[in-house]
Structure formats: structure tokens, C-alpha cells
Design a protein around this motif. Structure first.
Motif, short mmCIF file in Angstrom:
data_model
loop_
_atom_site.label_atom_id
_atom_site.label_comp_id
_atom_site.label_asym_id
_atom_site.label_seq_id
_atom_site.Cartn_x
_atom_site.Cartn_y
_atom_site.Cartn_z
N ARG A 117 68.81 24.07 35.26
CA ARG A 117 69.55 23.25 36.22
C ARG A 117 69.01 21.82 36.23
O ARG A 117 67.84 21.58 35.97
CB ARG A 117 69.44 23.85 37.62
N GLY B 168 69.14 16.96 40.07
CA GLY B 168 70.13 16.65 41.10
C GLY B 168 70.73 17.91 41.71
O GLY B 168 70.91 18.01 42.93
N SER B 169 71.04 18.88 40.87
CA SER B 169 71.61 20.14 41.33
C SER B 169 70.62 20.89 42.22
O SER B 169 71.00 21.46 43.25
CB SER B 169 72.00 21.00 40.12
N ARG C 236 68.12 19.52 43.95
CA ARG C 236 67.98 18.76 45.21
C ARG C 236 69.20 18.96 46.11
O ARG C 236 69.07 19.01 47.33
CB ARG C 236 67.75 17.29 44.91
N ASP C 237 70.39 19.06 45.50
CA ASP C 237 71.59 19.31 46.30
C ASP C 237 71.47 20.63 47.04
O ASP C 237 71.90 20.75 48.19
CB ASP C 237 72.85 19.35 45.41
N GLN C 238 70.90 21.63 46.41
CA GLN C 238 70.79 22.95 47.04
C GLN C 238 69.61 23.04 48.01
O GLN C 238 69.74 23.61 49.08
CB GLN C 238 70.66 24.04 45.99
N GLY D 60 67.32 20.31 48.94
CA GLY D 60 66.86 19.09 49.59
C GLY D 60 65.91 18.31 48.70
O GLY D 60 65.53 18.76 47.60
#
Length: 93
Positions: A26, A29-30, A32-34, A36
């Protein structure tokens, strides 16, 4: 002391594998999106699971223990310091 460091390396590697496995491949960014900005703070599963990465690490460790620190590359023969140094010189050419 040395044994404790070796065991600690294997255990912390397995823990890292348990945390990182679900996010392998992954993008940052992906993740961190999930999870934080701080990333994953707890395991994705109630029990950590390790992958083939940890399994292979354990197999190599067992092989080194059985060989008293030496190992053999299949179909090549024992790897000695001299052979390893020679291989390194060939790669730098």
C-alpha cells in the motif's frame, strides 16, 4: 548477551511483520488515509500474524544455528570469508 540480541531481532522482526503485513504494497497516502498521520498504532487483527518473510527469517536462523554460523549455498559449496570477499571483488569490477 549475543543470544539475547539475536532472539530480540527475530521477535521484533516478527512483530514488525505482524504490523506491516496487512499494509504491504500500500502507498503511504493510503495508509495515512486509513490510520491517520501517525500510521498504524494497533494491530489490524486481534492476534498478530506473520508472513513468509518471518518464516524465511526463522529458517535462515535455524540453518545458521545448525551450521554453527556457516551456511552453504546449494550447488556452490560452503561460503567462506575468502569466497565472499572474492565474490564481492568480482561484483565491483
Amino acid at each position: 548477551a549475543f543470544r539475547d540480541r539475536c532472539v530480540g531481532s527475530l521477535v521484533t522482526g516478527a512483530i514488525g511483520d505482524g504490523f506491516g503485513g496487512p499494509n504491504e504494497g500500500r502507498s503511504l497516502g493510503s495508509i495515512r488515509d486509513q490510520y491517520g498521520a501517525d500510521g498504524m498504532r494497533e494491530p489490524a487483527y486481534p492476534t498478530l500474524r506473520w508472513s513468509d518473510d518471518t518464516q524465511l527469517t526463522v529458517v535462515v536462523a535455524e540453518s545458521l544455528i545448525a551450521g554453527h554460523g556457516a551456511f552453504t549455498v546449494c550447488c556452490v559449496g560452503p561460503v567462506t570469508e575468502a569466497r565472499a570477499a572474492s565474490a564481492g571483488r568480482r561484483e565491483r569490477r
